[in-house]
Design a protein around this motif. Structure first.
Motif, PDB file in Angstrom:
ATOM      1  N   ARG A 134       9.326 -36.193  20.984  1.00 49.32           N
ATOM      2  CA  ARG A 134       8.997 -37.226  19.998  1.00 49.32           C
ATOM      3  C   ARG A 134       8.472 -36.691  18.669  1.00 49.32           C
ATOM      4  NH1 ARG A 134       7.050 -41.196  23.401  1.00 49.32           N
ATOM      5  NH2 ARG A 134       9.280 -41.563  23.669  1.00 49.32           N
ATOM      6  N   PRO A 135       7.575 -35.707  18.638  1.00 52.31           N
ATOM      7  CA  PRO A 135       7.090 -35.258  17.324  1.00 52.31           C
ATOM      8  C   PRO A 135       8.204 -34.785  16.402  1.00 52.31           C
ATOM      9  CG  PRO A 135       5.648 -34.447  19.053  1.00 52.31           C
ATOM     10  CD  PRO A 135       6.840 -35.040  19.736  1.00 52.31           C
ATOM     11  N   PRO A 159       0.249 -28.693  18.853  1.00 48.63           N
ATOM     12  CA  PRO A 159       1.207 -28.604  17.752  1.00 48.63           C
ATOM     13  C   PRO A 159       1.941 -29.918  17.502  1.00 48.63           C
ATOM     14  CG  PRO A 159       1.320 -26.627  19.085  1.00 48.63           C
ATOM     15  CD  PRO A 159       0.437 -27.590  19.826  1.00 48.63           C
ATOM     16  N   GLY A 160       2.281 -30.639  18.566  1.00 51.48           N
ATOM     17  CA  GLY A 160       2.905 -31.945  18.402  1.00 51.48           C
ATOM     18  C   GLY A 160       1.973 -32.944  17.753  1.00 51.48           C
ATOM     19  N   TYR A 161       0.694 -32.915  18.144  1.00 55.22           N
ATOM     20  CA  TYR A 161      -0.308 -33.796  17.529  1.00 55.22           C
ATOM     21  C   TYR A 161      -0.407 -33.532  16.036  1.00 55.22           C
ATOM     22  CZ  TYR A 161      -4.961 -35.532  16.243  1.00 55.22           C
ATOM     23  OH  TYR A 161      -6.004 -36.150  15.606  1.00 55.22           O
ATOM     24  N   ARG A 162      -0.494 -32.272  15.666  1.00 54.84           N
ATOM     25  CA  ARG A 162      -0.603 -31.942  14.246  1.00 54.84           C
ATOM     26  C   ARG A 162       0.652 -32.372  13.488  1.00 54.84           C
ATOM     27  NH1 ARG A 162      -2.521 -26.897  16.443  1.00 54.84           N
ATOM     28  NH2 ARG A 162      -0.600 -25.888  15.731  1.00 54.84           N
ATOM     29  N   MET A 163       1.812 -32.225  14.107  1.00 54.57           N
ATOM     30  CA  MET A 163       3.063 -32.639  13.479  1.00 54.57           C
ATOM     31  C   MET A 163       3.084 -34.149  13.252  1.00 54.57           C
ATOM     32  SD  MET A 163       6.974 -31.871  14.809  1.00 54.57           S
ATOM     33  CE  MET A 163       6.479 -30.202  15.262  1.00 54.57           C
ATOM     34  N   VAL A 164       2.643 -34.906  14.248  1.00 54.91           N
ATOM     35  CA  VAL A 164       2.613 -36.358  14.125  1.00 54.91           C
ATOM     36  C   VAL A 164       1.630 -36.786  13.052  1.00 54.91           C
ATOM     37  CG1 VAL A 164       2.008 -38.502  15.312  1.00 54.91           C
ATOM     38  CG2 VAL A 164       3.438 -36.811  16.460  1.00 54.91           C
ATOM     39  N   MET A 165       0.451 -36.179  13.021  1.00 55.62           N
ATOM     40  CA  MET A 165      -0.538 -36.554  12.009  1.00 55.62           C
ATOM     41  C   MET A 165      -0.024 -36.267  10.598  1.00 55.62           C
ATOM     42  SD  MET A 165      -3.149 -38.021  13.443  1.00 55.62           S
ATOM     43  CE  MET A 165      -4.659 -37.818  12.488  1.00 55.62           C
ATOM     44  N   ALA A 366      -1.613 -41.264  17.743  1.00 55.22           N
ATOM     45  CA  ALA A 366      -1.816 -39.824  17.901  1.00 55.22           C
ATOM     46  C   ALA A 366      -3.179 -39.517  18.500  1.00 55.22           C
ATOM     47  CB  ALA A 366      -1.653 -39.120  16.555  1.00 55.22           C
ATOM     48  N   ASN A 367      -4.221 -40.196  18.023  1.00 59.41           N
ATOM     49  CA  ASN A 367      -5.562 -39.903  18.520  1.00 59.41           C
ATOM     50  C   ASN A 367      -5.741 -40.317  19.980  1.00 59.41           C
ATOM     51  OD1 ASN A 367      -6.714 -38.625  16.276  1.00 59.41           O
ATOM     52  ND2 ASN A 367      -7.158 -40.572  15.284  1.00 59.41           N
ATOM     53  N   SER A 368      -5.161 -41.439  20.360  1.00 60.96           N
ATOM     54  CA  SER A 368      -5.254 -41.845  21.757  1.00 60.96           C
ATOM     55  C   SER A 368      -4.424 -40.931  22.650  1.00 60.96           C
ATOM     56  CB  SER A 368      -4.819 -43.302  21.917  1.00 60.96           C
ATOM     57  OG  SER A 368      -5.745 -44.171  21.299  1.00 60.96           O
ATOM     58  N   THR A 369      -3.257 -40.522  22.152  1.00 57.55           N
ATOM     59  CA  THR A 369      -2.450 -39.573  22.923  1.00 57.55           C
ATOM     60  C   THR A 369      -3.186 -38.263  23.107  1.00 57.55           C
ATOM     61  OG1 THR A 369      -0.354 -40.538  22.180  1.00 57.55           O
ATOM     62  CG2 THR A 369      -0.301 -38.265  22.983  1.00 57.55           C
ATOM     63  N   PHE A 370      -3.795 -37.759  22.040  1.00 55.23           N
ATOM     64  CA  PHE A 370      -4.472 -36.471  22.194  1.00 55.23           C
ATOM     65  C   PHE A 370      -5.759 -36.608  23.011  1.00 55.23           C
ATOM     66  CE2 PHE A 370      -6.412 -32.394  21.096  1.00 55.23           C
ATOM     67  CZ  PHE A 370      -5.311 -31.579  21.353  1.00 55.23           C
ATOM     68  N   ASP A 389     -11.515 -27.560  19.147  1.00 56.50           N
ATOM     69  CA  ASP A 389     -10.978 -26.297  19.660  1.00 56.50           C
ATOM     70  C   ASP A 389      -9.564 -26.490  20.216  1.00 56.50           C
ATOM     71  OD1 ASP A 389     -13.351 -25.046  19.011  1.00 56.50           O
ATOM     72  OD2 ASP A 389     -14.182 -25.190  21.035  1.00 56.50           O
ATOM     73  N   ALA A 390      -9.354 -27.615  20.901  1.00 56.42           N
ATOM     74  CA  ALA A 390      -8.033 -27.879  21.478  1.00 56.42           C
ATOM     75  C   ALA A 390      -6.990 -28.107  20.392  1.00 56.42           C
ATOM     76  CB  ALA A 390      -8.104 -29.081  22.414  1.00 56.42           C
ATOM     77  N   VAL A 391      -7.339 -28.888  19.382  1.00 58.54           N
ATOM     78  CA  VAL A 391      -6.387 -29.173  18.310  1.00 58.54           C
ATOM     79  C   VAL A 391      -5.956 -27.892  17.608  1.00 58.54           C
ATOM     80  CG1 VAL A 391      -6.130 -30.253  16.038  1.00 58.54           C
ATOM     81  CG2 VAL A 391      -7.100 -31.557  17.936  1.00 58.54           C
TER      82      VAL A 391
END
Length: 429
Positions: A134-135, A159-165, A366-370, A389-391
């Motif tokens: 998805r990202p 990395p997917g979270y950062r891409m989505v944001m 994104a925030n709820s997914t992460f 740290d995780a992000v």
């Protein structure tokens, strides 16, 4: 995550939640206007033709009819030929050409076929592919200037979270509208009760609970006609790089409600979980995800959220959320549910498109997914894990896959089993 990005994500979470709450509470059918592309017909492509994709595209069509708007499905895309062609054929039979205009040359097949669907003159993408993809697909659609409805969860790793944001920010800059399939945000019973909680109904929040405990889910068996990558994509739920595990793919709904109540996301998590029943007997060697998780999340103000999810038969089942406060407690939902929220979320998105109103659910999506990813890191590792740290430090699980000739990121060991995380051994970042 650095402090600047952390603060920005929280501000965006609050902003987008407020925008959405107003849109969903005030009206089902806003007055019609021409959408940004200059036509009164919103041309739609569907990327991901599984069960949820077929459901989402029909919800979109029904939403348009209920809102007095016009959509036309003009392209479909799937990694597998049978699904793409089957979806196109069923949609043609079910709807007239003014709603579904799908010639064979706009039925696209393959791991990179989403690009062809997005690039064939559409205004909007409906995305229901496996979450690990998805990202990349969301980013491509936003860069191409398309409105997006994407199912949850929106990523499986940092990395997917950062891409989505980053794509969320670009969507705002381009004036694009983004919906995410966390449909409780469009369900009257949740909107009503969470508004009351925010107005002080139960006082100051002291802790929260949420559950998605249910039975075992489907498993797709290996097919000798498929290579290893094809099998994993076909059986996507059972691979962490594709689904995120059940805490991410399913339990994200309940975690999202708690974040909504708190107007924030957790900053820390610890937990435990395992794979007790899922891959025993005839099911051995078909996947790698846990079948139960328990996580204690901590919000920035110290409030705890206790989370359970399980997919094991013949156990106690519960799908719910609860907020406890200094004046009482709440189930976060009350009264009648109103319009089907799976349809209402498309009504609200389509109205935002034609009215050109601010609408971007990508931030809380994104925030709820992460939040769910953070919980998985805690259960997989057995360690206390930190959001920032995780992000910044979590390695990629889901590489960009564009060809069936590529190797999947996980393979079986000599005993014929896929790797399953071992608490105390697994490194979260």
């Amino acid at each position: 995550m650095n402090e600047k990005l952390t603060s920005a994500s929280r501000r965006s979470f609050l902003k987008s939640s407020a925008i959405l709450g107003g849109a969903a509470m005030t009206g089902l059918n806003l007055s019609r206007a021409v959408h940004a592309a200059g036509s009164d017909v919103i041309k739609v492509c569907l990327v991901g033709c599984g069960g949820r994709g077929n459901g989402a595209v029909r919800d979109n069509i029904k939403a348009a009819a209920e809102a007095g708007l016009k959509v036309q499905v003009v392209a479909v895309s799937d990694a597998f030929e049978g699904r793409a062609k089957g979806t196109a054929e069923n949609l043609r039979k079910e709807f007239g050409q003014d709603v579904v205009d799908l010639p064979d040359d706009r039925v696209f097949v393959g791991l990179d076929s989403y690009k062809k669907a997005i690039d064939c003159g559409v205004d909007m993408m409906i995305n229901a592919s496996p979450p690990g993809f998805r990202p990349y697909q969301y980013k491509y659609a936003i860069e191409a200037g398309k409105h997006v409805f994407m199912e949850k969860p929106v990523c499986v790793d940092a990395p997917g979270y950062r891409m989505v944001m980053a794509a969320n920010k670009l969507a705002d800059e381009k004036g694009l509208k983004v919906g995410v399939g966390l449909q409780r945000h469009h369900q009257a019973s949740y909107l009503r009760e969470i508004a009351a909680i925010k107005e002080g109904k139960i006082g100051d929040i002291t802790f929260l609970r949420c559950y998605w405990n249910g039975g075992a889910i489907w498993i797709r068996r290996p097919d000798p006609s498929m290579n290893e990558l094809q099998y994993q994509v076909h059986n996507w739920y059972h691979f962490t790089w594709l689904s995120g595990d059940n805490i991410v793919e399913q339990h994200v709904h309940n975690l999202d409600v708690c974040n909504w109540v708190m107007d924030d996301h957790p900053v820390e998590a610890n937990g435990m979980g395992g794979c007790e029943m899922r891959y025993r007997g005839d099911n051995r060697g078909v996947g790698q995800i846990f079948d139960h998780h328990f996580v204690e999340f901590t919000y920035p103000n110290g409030v705890k959220m206790y989370s359970q999810c399980r997919q094991i038969n013949n156990c106690w089942n519960n799908v719910s959320e609860a907020a406890h406060g200094t004046k009482g407690s709440s189930g976060c939902s009350s009264g009648p549910g109103g319009t089907n929220p799976y349809v209402q979320e498309h009504i609200d998105l389509l109205n935002a498109i034609v009215k050109n109103e601010a609408f971007n659910e990508g931030y809380f999506g994104a925030n709820s997914t992460f939040t769910a990813v953070l919980g998985r890191l805690a259960t997989y590792s057995g360690q206390v894990v930190k959001w920032d740290d995780a992000v910044q430090g979590m390695p990629a699980l889901a590489p960009e896959i564009t060809s069936w000739d590529q190797d999947p990121p996980v393979t079986k060991n000599e005993e014929g089993d896929y790797p399953i995380a071992q608490p105390g051994v697994y490194k979260p970042y």
